[in-house]
Design a protein around this motif. Sequence first.
Motif, PDB file in Angstrom:
ATOM      1  N   SER A  79      13.250 -22.728  64.503  1.00 34.12           N
ATOM      2  CA  SER A  79      11.909 -22.227  64.751  1.00 34.12           C
ATOM      3  C   SER A  79      10.929 -23.400  64.670  1.00 34.12           C
ATOM      4  O   SER A  79      10.627 -23.899  63.590  1.00 34.12           O
ATOM      5  N   ASP A  80      10.454 -23.862  65.845  1.00 35.45           N
ATOM      6  CA  ASP A  80       9.549 -25.002  65.883  1.00 35.45           C
ATOM      7  C   ASP A  80       8.120 -24.564  65.605  1.00 35.45           C
ATOM      8  O   ASP A  80       7.683 -23.488  66.050  1.00 35.45           O
ATOM      9  N   ALA A  81       7.396 -25.401  64.884  1.00 34.06           N
ATOM     10  CA  ALA A  81       5.969 -25.174  64.706  1.00 34.06           C
ATOM     11  C   ALA A  81       5.258 -25.436  66.030  1.00 34.06           C
ATOM     12  O   ALA A  81       5.674 -26.284  66.821  1.00 34.06           O
ATOM     13  N   VAL A  82       4.186 -24.713  66.260  1.00 32.09           N
ATOM     14  CA  VAL A  82       3.389 -24.883  67.476  1.00 32.09           C
ATOM     15  C   VAL A  82       2.100 -25.596  67.106  1.00 32.09           C
ATOM     16  O   VAL A  82       1.339 -25.126  66.251  1.00 32.09           O
ATOM     17  N   ALA A  83       1.874 -26.760  67.728  1.00 32.05           N
ATOM     18  CA  ALA A  83       0.623 -27.479  67.515  1.00 32.05           C
ATOM     19  C   ALA A  83      -0.460 -26.793  68.331  1.00 32.05           C
ATOM     20  O   ALA A  83      -0.391 -26.752  69.559  1.00 32.05           O
ATOM     21  N   ILE A  84      -1.467 -26.243  67.665  1.00 35.50           N
ATOM     22  CA  ILE A  84      -2.498 -25.489  68.384  1.00 35.50           C
ATOM     23  C   ILE A  84      -3.833 -26.222  68.390  1.00 35.50           C
ATOM     24  O   ILE A  84      -4.871 -25.646  68.716  1.00 35.50           O
ATOM     25  N   GLY A  85      -3.788 -27.523  68.078  1.00 34.27           N
ATOM     26  CA  GLY A  85      -4.984 -28.346  68.135  1.00 34.27           C
ATOM     27  C   GLY A  85      -5.692 -28.444  66.801  1.00 34.27           C
ATOM     28  O   GLY A  85      -5.439 -27.661  65.884  1.00 34.27           O
ATOM     29  N   ILE A 130       3.419 -21.655  62.330  1.00 33.30           N
ATOM     30  CA  ILE A 130       4.839 -21.436  62.080  1.00 33.30           C
ATOM     31  C   ILE A 130       5.086 -19.933  62.044  1.00 33.30           C
ATOM     32  O   ILE A 130       4.450 -19.205  61.269  1.00 33.30           O
ATOM     33  N   THR A 131       6.005 -19.468  62.877  1.00 33.74           N
ATOM     34  CA  THR A 131       6.372 -18.052  62.897  1.00 33.74           C
ATOM     35  C   THR A 131       7.460 -17.804  61.865  1.00 33.74           C
ATOM     36  O   THR A 131       8.565 -18.337  61.975  1.00 33.74           O
ATOM     37  N   VAL A 132       7.147 -17.011  60.852  1.00 37.53           N
ATOM     38  CA  VAL A 132       8.102 -16.691  59.785  1.00 37.53           C
ATOM     39  C   VAL A 132       8.587 -15.263  60.018  1.00 37.53           C
ATOM     40  O   VAL A 132       7.837 -14.306  59.812  1.00 37.53           O
ATOM     41  N   PRO A 133       9.838 -15.073  60.454  1.00 39.63           N
ATOM     42  CA  PRO A 133      10.297 -13.746  60.871  1.00 39.63           C
ATOM     43  C   PRO A 133      10.570 -12.803  59.707  1.00 39.63           C
ATOM     44  O   PRO A 133      10.874 -13.214  58.586  1.00 39.63           O
ATOM     45  N   MET A 134      10.484 -11.515  60.001  1.00 39.71           N
ATOM     46  CA  MET A 134      10.922 -10.438  59.100  1.00 39.71           C
ATOM     47  C   MET A 134      11.404  -9.298  60.003  1.00 39.71           C
ATOM     48  O   MET A 134      10.643  -8.390  60.323  1.00 39.71           O
ATOM     49  N   SER A 135      12.659  -9.386  60.416  1.00 41.61           N
ATOM     50  CA  SER A 135      13.173  -8.518  61.470  1.00 41.61           C
ATOM     51  C   SER A 135      13.209  -7.050  61.062  1.00 41.61           C
ATOM     52  O   SER A 135      13.251  -6.164  61.906  1.00 41.61           O
ATOM     53  N   HIS A 136      13.194  -6.757  59.739  1.00 45.31           N
ATOM     54  CA  HIS A 136      13.241  -5.371  59.275  1.00 45.31           C
ATOM     55  C   HIS A 136      11.921  -4.643  59.465  1.00 45.31           C
ATOM     56  O   HIS A 136      11.842  -3.431  59.324  1.00 45.31           O
ATOM     57  N   ASN A 137      10.851  -5.386  59.760  1.00 40.88           N
ATOM     58  CA  ASN A 137       9.497  -4.839  59.780  1.00 40.88           C
ATOM     59  C   ASN A 137       8.991  -4.750  61.215  1.00 40.88           C
ATOM     60  O   ASN A 137       9.219  -5.669  62.012  1.00 40.88           O
ATOM     61  N   GLY A 187       7.419  -7.753  62.823  1.00 36.11           N
ATOM     62  CA  GLY A 187       8.313  -8.786  63.338  1.00 36.11           C
ATOM     63  C   GLY A 187       8.201 -10.135  62.678  1.00 36.11           C
ATOM     64  O   GLY A 187       9.202 -10.839  62.514  1.00 36.11           O
ATOM     65  N   SER A 188       6.988 -10.529  62.285  1.00 31.14           N
ATOM     66  CA  SER A 188       6.807 -11.863  61.701  1.00 31.14           C
ATOM     67  C   SER A 188       5.424 -11.964  61.078  1.00 31.14           C
ATOM     68  O   SER A 188       4.541 -11.132  61.320  1.00 31.14           O
ATOM     69  N   THR A 189       5.263 -13.010  60.280  1.00 32.17           N
ATOM     70  CA  THR A 189       3.947 -13.415  59.796  1.00 32.17           C
ATOM     71  C   THR A 189       3.694 -14.823  60.302  1.00 32.17           C
ATOM     72  O   THR A 189       4.596 -15.672  60.282  1.00 32.17           O
ATOM     73  N   LEU A 190       2.490 -15.090  60.762  1.00 26.84           N
ATOM     74  CA  LEU A 190       2.129 -16.418  61.232  1.00 26.84           C
ATOM     75  C   LEU A 190       1.557 -17.213  60.062  1.00 26.84           C
ATOM     76  O   LEU A 190       0.543 -16.833  59.475  1.00 26.84           O
ATOM     77  N   VAL A 191       2.251 -18.295  59.724  1.00 20.20           N
ATOM     78  CA  VAL A 191       1.826 -19.197  58.655  1.00 20.20           C
ATOM     79  C   VAL A 191       1.237 -20.439  59.312  1.00 20.20           C
ATOM     80  O   VAL A 191       1.760 -20.932  60.320  1.00 20.20           O
ATOM     81  N   GLY A 206      10.194 -24.844  60.738  1.00 22.31           N
ATOM     82  CA  GLY A 206       8.881 -25.145  61.287  1.00 22.31           C
ATOM     83  C   GLY A 206       8.292 -26.412  60.695  1.00 22.31           C
ATOM     84  O   GLY A 206       7.742 -27.251  61.406  1.00 22.31           O
ATOM     85  N   LEU A 207       8.410 -26.557  59.381  1.00 17.08           N
ATOM     86  CA  LEU A 207       7.895 -27.763  58.729  1.00 17.08           C
ATOM     87  C   LEU A 207       8.651 -29.011  59.195  1.00 17.08           C
ATOM     88  O   LEU A 207       8.041 -30.060  59.431  1.00 17.08           O
ATOM     89  N   GLU A 208       9.957 -28.881  59.342  1.00 21.93           N
ATOM     90  CA  GLU A 208      10.750 -30.031  59.791  1.00 21.93           C
ATOM     91  C   GLU A 208      10.371 -30.449  61.206  1.00 21.93           C
ATOM     92  O   GLU A 208      10.346 -31.642  61.537  1.00 21.93           O
ATOM     93  N   SER A 209      10.033 -29.483  62.062  1.00 25.37           N
ATOM     94  CA  SER A 209       9.627 -29.835  63.426  1.00 25.37           C
ATOM     95  C   SER A 209       8.281 -30.559  63.440  1.00 25.37           C
ATOM     96  O   SER A 209       7.951 -31.241  64.410  1.00 25.37           O
ATOM     97  N   MET A 210       7.499 -30.432  62.355  1.00 31.14           N
ATOM     98  CA  MET A 210       6.244 -31.160  62.209  1.00 31.14           C
ATOM     99  C   MET A 210       6.459 -32.563  61.675  1.00 31.14           C
ATOM    100  O   MET A 210       5.522 -33.366  61.626  1.00 31.14           O
ATOM    101  N   GLY A 211       7.689 -32.838  61.216  1.00 31.06           N
ATOM    102  CA  GLY A 211       7.974 -34.114  60.566  1.00 31.06           C
ATOM    103  C   GLY A 211       7.828 -34.060  59.064  1.00 31.06           C
ATOM    104  O   GLY A 211       7.748 -35.093  58.401  1.00 31.06           O
TER     105      GLY A 211
END
Length: 333
Positions: free
Chosen positions: A2-8, A14-21, A24-28, A56-61
């Motif tokens: 799950s890559d982080a999205v640079a939004i400027g 970072i999309t943190v999933p919760m498939s049971h809900n 679907g996810s919480t945006l961090v 997500g954090l790792e994709s940010m470096g």
Amino acid sequence: MSDAVAIGDGIFQITVPMSHNPLGSTLVYAMESPNGVVLVDSGWDGDEGWEGLTDGLESMGHSISDVEGVVLTHFHPDHTGLCGRVREASGAWIAMHEDDHEMFRLMTSGHTPEWLDEQIENIRRAGASESDCDAYRAASVLKPPARPESAPDRTLSGGQVIALTGGRTLRVVFTPGHTPGHACFHLEDADVMFTGDHVLQKTTPHVGNFIFPLEERDSLAEFLDSLTRVQSMGVTRGLGAHGLPITDLPGRAKELVEHHEERLDHLYEAFGDDEITVWQVAERMKWYRGWDAFAPLMRGMAVSEAAAHLRHLVTRGQVIQVPGSDPARFARV
């Protein structure tokens, strides 16, 4: 992964999933800070969510050990759940508005038989029938306490500033309503506000009163006042914890105020000349589906939202509680 999205503006989503809900996810949101990274919220506690956050954090470096701190918009578990694991991995501080600390403690106490008995008695005071109470009990699941190690160790207050890199700051904007201590965070140099669950691009946040028949706190009044406060700040862009970015934050806040005013008007008319309980108020509210289609636990949430609208009509002097009624009934003035 799950890559982080640079939004400027130095913000990563970072999309943190919760498939049971159903959500679907919480945006961090992650931003660089003097000692690493500051997160806005953490996501639901689960291996799936943990993998999403760390990837997500790792994709940010960055790694999870680089997290300096987490600022929480409110106490709900899809926002706070991973805080304990983040702190264990990095030593991060966890901060939340002071008015949600007690709510977090209650949430982490678990769902015990005694807790369930209290919930049943509460909906009975709202006017639930014995069959409604039995259905609620049968649908409830007793759960062990949530992770107390996720508890915040810092207290936030309105106007407080959190330091980021390059002299940038996040300013706390106190926005009670969805919860007693909900807070948004204003990234001042970028004209962006992290709105948590206070303002969402499409969804109307839940606003409830949970003590029946009539709680002292007027949560809908708080929510409407908070929307007006955000609207008046003139911040254009909003980044909520669910859904798409908000391109016109004042306009969306205005829409939410209008939505609740329409619901209040509808509810006032739905009273007619009757004296009705809180449960019957919920039955007459305008919902996205018929009352008969609501599962027992969803009825409990609907009653809490109906109670919030009822409480606000009482605050406005449009509805009164009928003296001596048991269970309590309400009528138009």
